[in-house]
Design a protein around this motif. Structure first.
Motif, PDB file in Angstrom:
ATOM      1  N   LYS A  73      15.364   9.439  56.503  1.00 15.11           N
ATOM      2  CA  LYS A  73      16.514   9.975  55.788  1.00 15.11           C
ATOM      3  C   LYS A  73      17.672   8.980  55.839  1.00 15.11           C
ATOM      4  N   PHE A  74      17.816   8.326  56.956  1.00 15.41           N
ATOM      5  CA  PHE A  74      18.841   7.287  57.101  1.00 15.41           C
ATOM      6  C   PHE A  74      18.515   6.107  56.190  1.00 15.41           C
ATOM      7  N   ALA A  75      17.250   5.695  56.150  1.00 12.39           N
ATOM      8  CA  ALA A  75      16.835   4.579  55.297  1.00 12.39           C
ATOM      9  C   ALA A  75      17.047   4.906  53.826  1.00 12.39           C
ATOM     10  N   SER A  76      16.811   6.151  53.451  1.00  9.61           N
ATOM     11  CA  SER A  76      17.011   6.570  52.063  1.00  9.61           C
ATOM     12  C   SER A  76      18.470   6.419  51.663  1.00  9.61           C
ATOM     13  N   MET A  77      19.369   6.812  52.556  1.00  9.64           N
ATOM     14  CA  MET A  77      20.800   6.661  52.282  1.00  9.64           C
ATOM     15  C   MET A  77      21.153   5.187  52.122  1.00  9.64           C
ATOM     16  N   LEU A  78      20.627   4.343  53.002  1.00  9.71           N
ATOM     17  CA  LEU A  78      20.920   2.909  52.927  1.00  9.71           C
ATOM     18  C   LEU A  78      20.429   2.320  51.607  1.00  9.71           C
ATOM     19  N   TYR A  79      19.233   2.721  51.191  1.00  9.85           N
ATOM     20  CA  TYR A  79      18.698   2.240  49.919  1.00  9.85           C
ATOM     21  C   TYR A  79      19.594   2.671  48.753  1.00  9.85           C
ATOM     22  N   CYS A  80      19.985   3.913  48.747  1.00 13.54           N
ATOM     23  CA  CYS A  80      20.813   4.425  47.644  1.00 13.54           C
ATOM     24  C   CYS A  80      22.194   3.801  47.630  1.00 13.54           C
ATOM     25  N   ARG A  81      22.665   3.349  48.784  1.00 13.79           N
ATOM     26  CA  ARG A  81      23.971   2.684  48.863  1.00 13.79           C
ATOM     27  C   ARG A  81      23.871   1.192  48.563  1.00 13.79           C
ATOM     28  N   GLY A  82      22.643   0.689  48.368  1.00 16.86           N
ATOM     29  CA  GLY A  82      22.480  -0.723  48.054  1.00 16.86           C
ATOM     30  C   GLY A  82      22.397  -1.625  49.268  1.00 16.86           C
ATOM     31  N   HIS A  83      22.235  -1.045  50.459  1.00 15.39           N
ATOM     32  CA  HIS A  83      22.100  -1.836  51.684  1.00 15.39           C
ATOM     33  C   HIS A  83      20.610  -2.111  51.913  1.00 15.39           C
ATOM     34  N   TYR A  84      20.050  -2.946  51.059  1.00 14.83           N
ATOM     35  CA  TYR A  84      18.602  -3.112  51.026  1.00 14.83           C
ATOM     36  C   TYR A  84      18.043  -3.827  52.260  1.00 14.83           C
ATOM     37  N   GLU A  85      18.768  -4.812  52.769  1.00 17.90           N
ATOM     38  CA  GLU A  85      18.294  -5.530  53.947  1.00 17.90           C
ATOM     39  C   GLU A  85      18.231  -4.606  55.151  1.00 17.90           C
ATOM     40  N   ARG A  86      19.271  -3.814  55.336  1.00 18.46           N
ATOM     41  CA  ARG A  86      19.300  -2.869  56.459  1.00 18.46           C
ATOM     42  C   ARG A  86      18.231  -1.790  56.280  1.00 18.46           C
ATOM     43  N   ALA A  87      18.064  -1.330  55.054  1.00 19.77           N
ATOM     44  CA  ALA A  87      17.029  -0.333  54.780  1.00 19.77           C
ATOM     45  C   ALA A  87      15.647  -0.888  55.110  1.00 19.77           C
ATOM     46  N   ALA A  88      15.417  -2.156  54.786  1.00 19.77           N
ATOM     47  CA  ALA A  88      14.121  -2.788  55.070  1.00 19.77           C
ATOM     48  C   ALA A  88      13.850  -2.815  56.566  1.00 19.77           C
ATOM     49  N   GLU A  89      14.881  -3.055  57.359  1.00 17.33           N
ATOM     50  CA  GLU A  89      14.724  -3.072  58.812  1.00 17.33           C
ATOM     51  C   GLU A  89      14.316  -1.699  59.340  1.00 17.33           C
TER      52      GLU A  89
END
Length: 277
Positions: A73-89
């Motif tokens: 759920k946290f990764a989904s938020m990061l992806y939707c906010r455009g924080h792709y590098e952090r989401a990938a981690e």
């Protein structure tokens, strides 16, 4: 203001209840924290406001629940906010959990079958505490409400339209008006979407393959939210302009659950696009 009220209420519930009730509150609180965090982020996006550190703290508190669903759920938020590098981690961490631990997807939703646990998982139930089992070895399906609409891929918003008004007279399937997905297919789906944004075609293709294999294997047992998994796979094929494969995915989804299924909307979209050529 909202977070303060929730925090005060949770503290009050924990202080005044019996031991059993306090235990229940402690198990439910992390899931509430995750939902609250997503609601606050979604609201900030709507209002054009900055996401505060306090909101990220709510996500951190949610990790005391089953680790996989909270992290996704946290990764989904990061992806939707455009924080792709952090989401990938975060997604890479989640994938590591699947490889290292004997985990089991659990679904208690009305009219949905659960996954059959493995023998190794059943053995862990005997020797492991409930709290540790919940954190490490159980993956509870992920739920997004309408108030969290800015925190999940917008293709999934169609899942909120699957419920037919008046069909559920007993009110036992209200979850059908939310976005609900199992952890493993959502992990692969987010990996595919996120890797495309990072221009990593190899990783995106591996994630797509994993999602395809998951749906094919799960189709035989029809446990959990396999219809949503097929709808996510169909979206991935749409992004690759493989409308033929996308149509097959939505058709498979509809064959499994021919009622209250968002695939009907996706099939209608594809048909409309075809007729407009």
């Amino acid at each position: 203001m909202i977070s303060h009220l929730v925090n005060t209420k949770l503290q009050s519930m924990s202080d005044t209840r019996s031991d059993l009730e306090q235990d229940v509150v402690s198990r439910l609180t992390p899931f509430l924290c995750s939902t609250l965090a997503s609601i606050l982020v979604s609201r900030c996006i709507d209002l054009g406001q900055t996401i505060t550190k306090d909101i990220f703290n709510w996500y951190q508190l949610s990790l005391d629940s089953d680790r996989m669903s909270s992290m996704l759920k946290f990764a989904s938020m990061l992806y939707c906010r455009g924080h792709y590098e952090r989401a990938a981690e975060v997604l890479s961490y989640c994938e590591g959990l699947l490889e290292k631990l004997e985990v089991c997807q659990c679904c208690g939703h009305y009219e949905r079958a659960g996954q059959e646990p493995s023998t190794e998982f059943e053995n862990k139930l005997i020797t492991t505490s409930n709290t540790e089992m919940l954190k490490k070895y159980i993956m509870i399906c992920i739920t997004f409400t309408r108030e969290e609409i800015n925190c999940f891929p917008q293709h999934l918003a169609f899942e909120m339209l699957r419920g037919i008004e008046g069909e559920d007279k007993l009110g036992t399937a209200k979850w059908k008006y939310n976005v609900v997905t199992d952890c493993i297919p959502f992990l692969y789906y987010l990996q595919h979407l996120n890797s495309r944004e990072l221009h990593q075609p190899r990783i995106a293709q591996i994630a797509l393959h994993n999602l395809h294999e998951y749906t094919m294997d799960t189709m035989e047992t029809e446990h959990g939210h396999i219809d949503t998994a097929f709808n996510m796979l169909g979206h991935c094929y749409e992004l690759q302009t493989r409308q033929d494969l996308a149509w097959m995915c939505y058709n498979n989804s509809m064959e499994i659950y021919d009622r209250c299924n968002a695939s009907i909307w996706h099939a209608a979209r594809l048909l409309y696009q075809f007729l407009q050529r």
